[in-house]
Design a protein around this motif. Structure first.
Motif, mmCIF file in Angstrom:
data_model
loop_
_atom_site.group_PDB
_atom_site.id
_atom_site.type_symbol
_atom_site.label_atom_id
_atom_site.label_comp_id
_atom_site.label_asym_id
_atom_site.label_seq_id
_atom_site.Cartn_x
_atom_site.Cartn_y
_atom_site.Cartn_z
ATOM 1 N N LEU A 1 124.345 194.343 -19.573
ATOM 2 C CA LEU A 1 122.943 193.965 -19.748
ATOM 3 C C LEU A 1 122.390 194.491 -21.064
ATOM 4 O O LEU A 1 121.683 193.773 -21.787
ATOM 5 C CB LEU A 1 122.109 194.518 -18.578
ATOM 6 N N LEU B 1 114.290 195.743 -19.468
ATOM 7 C CA LEU B 1 114.647 195.012 -20.683
ATOM 8 C C LEU B 1 113.790 193.772 -20.897
ATOM 9 O O LEU B 1 113.709 193.252 -22.020
ATOM 10 C CB LEU B 1 116.125 194.623 -20.637
ATOM 11 N N THR B 2 113.150 193.293 -19.827
ATOM 12 C CA THR B 2 112.266 192.134 -19.984
ATOM 13 C C THR B 2 110.907 192.520 -20.552
ATOM 14 O O THR B 2 110.138 191.640 -20.941
ATOM 15 C CB THR B 2 112.057 191.424 -18.630
ATOM 16 N N ARG C 1 117.550 195.573 -15.906
ATOM 17 C CA ARG C 1 117.154 194.194 -16.215
ATOM 18 C C ARG C 1 115.630 194.071 -16.296
ATOM 19 O O ARG C 1 115.094 193.422 -17.203
ATOM 20 C CB ARG C 1 117.715 193.253 -15.165
ATOM 21 N N ALA C 2 114.923 194.711 -15.328
ATOM 22 C CA ALA C 2 113.465 194.630 -15.318
ATOM 23 C C ALA C 2 112.863 195.294 -16.556
ATOM 24 O O ALA C 2 111.939 194.752 -17.180
ATOM 25 C CB ALA C 2 112.919 195.283 -14.044
ATOM 26 N N GLU D 1 123.744 192.475 -23.976
ATOM 27 C CA GLU D 1 123.116 191.151 -24.010
ATOM 28 C C GLU D 1 121.742 191.202 -24.668
ATOM 29 O O GLU D 1 121.295 190.228 -25.284
ATOM 30 C CB GLU D 1 122.980 190.593 -22.593
ATOM 31 N N HIS D 2 121.058 192.340 -24.525
ATOM 32 C CA HIS D 2 119.708 192.474 -25.088
ATOM 33 C C HIS D 2 119.715 193.198 -26.427
ATOM 34 O O HIS D 2 118.693 193.741 -26.862
ATOM 35 C CB HIS D 2 118.792 193.195 -24.104
ATOM 36 N N ALA E 1 121.286 198.459 -12.275
ATOM 37 C CA ALA E 1 121.228 197.199 -13.023
ATOM 38 C C ALA E 1 119.918 196.459 -12.784
ATOM 39 O O ALA E 1 119.392 195.810 -13.702
ATOM 40 C CB ALA E 1 122.422 196.314 -12.647
ATOM 41 N N VAL E 2 119.387 196.544 -11.575
ATOM 42 C CA VAL E 2 118.119 195.862 -11.270
ATOM 43 C C VAL E 2 116.997 196.424 -12.137
ATOM 44 O O VAL E 2 116.203 195.692 -12.730
ATOM 45 C CB VAL E 2 117.791 196.004 -9.770
ATOM 46 N N ASP F 1 127.980 197.025 -15.325
ATOM 47 C CA ASP F 1 126.825 196.133 -15.190
ATOM 48 C C ASP F 1 125.731 196.506 -16.186
ATOM 49 O O ASP F 1 125.174 195.639 -16.869
ATOM 50 C CB ASP F 1 126.272 196.196 -13.765
ATOM 51 N N ALA F 2 125.408 197.786 -16.242
ATOM 52 C CA ALA F 2 124.362 198.230 -17.161
ATOM 53 C C ALA F 2 124.786 198.037 -18.616
ATOM 54 O O ALA F 2 123.980 197.640 -19.466
ATOM 55 C CB ALA F 2 124.032 199.702 -16.896
ATOM 56 N N ASP G 1 115.418 201.908 -8.363
ATOM 57 C CA ASP G 1 115.295 200.447 -8.332
ATOM 58 C C ASP G 1 114.004 200.008 -7.632
ATOM 59 O O ASP G 1 113.984 199.023 -6.888
ATOM 60 C CB ASP G 1 116.510 199.805 -7.647
#
Length: 350
Positions: free
Chosen positions: A303, A271-272, A268-269, A306-307, A264-265, A299-300, A229
């Protein structure tokens, strides 16, 4: 460096004015009763061997007064001894036999010292007195120390941090040599959220360092950042426009590695990033969604879904994320996992 040369010339001139004897030449044993020219020659040879091994040499006495070891099997001329002495005088205000203290002086000279002090370190590296990869009892790596603690000096004629990094590399410091935690200088610099860390990173890249280099496991620093992370390093990586879908020997991407560990952090990073491949597959056909489901990481999984992660992609053994979620939910009593994937599958089929 010019200042060191001038100071060494002053030392040498003072020695000439004082009429000091040349202590580097071993005295000859006179021939006489019980002594032959061959015996004298043998003694002279022993003297030369002792000189090479570092016994009773001016350079040895000089370096030991600063807590430094003498390079073995190396001859130092009078001029070189004077030059080394001048460099040490610039580097350390007062001689110290404490090797730990000397190590700290060398590290400080590289990280935030004056131009003269940094030039003194370069001179000692040139003369083989210090090894830039292993300085002092703690075996400090000078590039890694500079990456972690290097700052721009406020001295008017200071050597910039960028230039210091480049000059160390030019003088033999290996940018791929890792610290005690198996981190390269670039990884150390990019793990610290400082402008100076970014400066060191840019200097290493411009010096030719390949950031995609792998460790003994075959993973890149982006893989390690994703698992840890480490958003700071990831941010520097993105800013340098480096590829984000790198593969380890099993063709695992940083996104897969982060998903498998429920980071998850990091997920998320990653996936952006516009170039991220959400459904990239490894050697066995597993995607990041498969990895997250297999580890039971809600959590993962959420995410990734969602993407746009595909819950119907099959591995080489024909296992879809949906089927895998059903199996894992039943074996580990995680009904929420299967519900999450099933809802996403149903929504995607509408």
């Amino acid at each position: 460096m010019d200042a060191i040369r001038r100071l060494s010339q002053q030392y040498r001139q003072q020695a000439v004015d004082a009429g000091s004897p040349d202590t580097t030449t071993a005295p000859l044993i006179p021939a006489g009763p019980g002594s032959s020219p061959a015996t004298a020659g043998s003694a002279s040879m022993r003297g030369r061997v002792h000189d090479l091994l570092g016994r009773n040499r001016p350079i040895t006495r000089l370096l030991s007064s600063y807590g430094l070891a003498t390079p073995r099997l190396r001859h130092f001329s009078d001029a070189q001894v004077d030059t080394v002495g001048a460099a040490l005088a610039y580097l350390v205000p007062q001689p110290t036999t404490n090797s730990h203290a000397m190590e700290q002086h060398i590290v400080n000279a590289c990280t935030f010292g004056t131009g003269h002090q940094f030039s003194a370190v370069l001179r000692l590296i040139e003369e083989g007195i210090i090894n830039p990869h292993s300085v002092g009892p703690a075996q400090a790596n000078l590039l890694c120390e500079m990456a972690a603690h290097g700052t721009e000096s406020a001295e008017p004629n200071a050597v910039s941090l960028d230039t210091r990094v480049r000059m160390l590399v030019r003088h033999g410091a290996d940018p791929y040599r890792c610290d005690s935690r198996d981190r390269s200088p670039l990884e150390v610099a990019w793990s610290d959220n400082r402008d100076d860390g970014a400066t060191v990173g840019d200097a290493l890249l411009s010096a030719g360092f390949n950031p995609r280099v792998t460790d003994f496991r075959g993973t890149t620093m982006l893989h390690r950042a994703a698992v840890d992370d480490n958003l700071t390093l990831m941010g520097h990586w993105f800013a340098a426009a480096l590829p984000v879908n790198l593969r380890d020997p099993d063709r695992v991407t940083p996104l897969m590695a982060a998903a498998a560990m429920n980071r998850a952090v990091s997920v998320r990073a990653l996936l952006t990033h516009p170039d991220i491949e959400v459904d990239a597959v490894d050697r066995e056909g597993f995607t990041a969604l498969h990895c997250a489901i297999f580890s039971g990481q809600l959590d993962a999984v959420a995410l990734l879904l969602e993407h746009g992660a595909n819950p119907l992609l099959r591995t080489t053994c024909w296992a879809t994320p949906l089927k895998l979620a059903e199996t894992i939910a039943a074996s580990r009593d995680l009904p929420a996992l299967f519900d999450l994937v099933q809802r996403a599958t149903t929504a995607g089929q509408r």
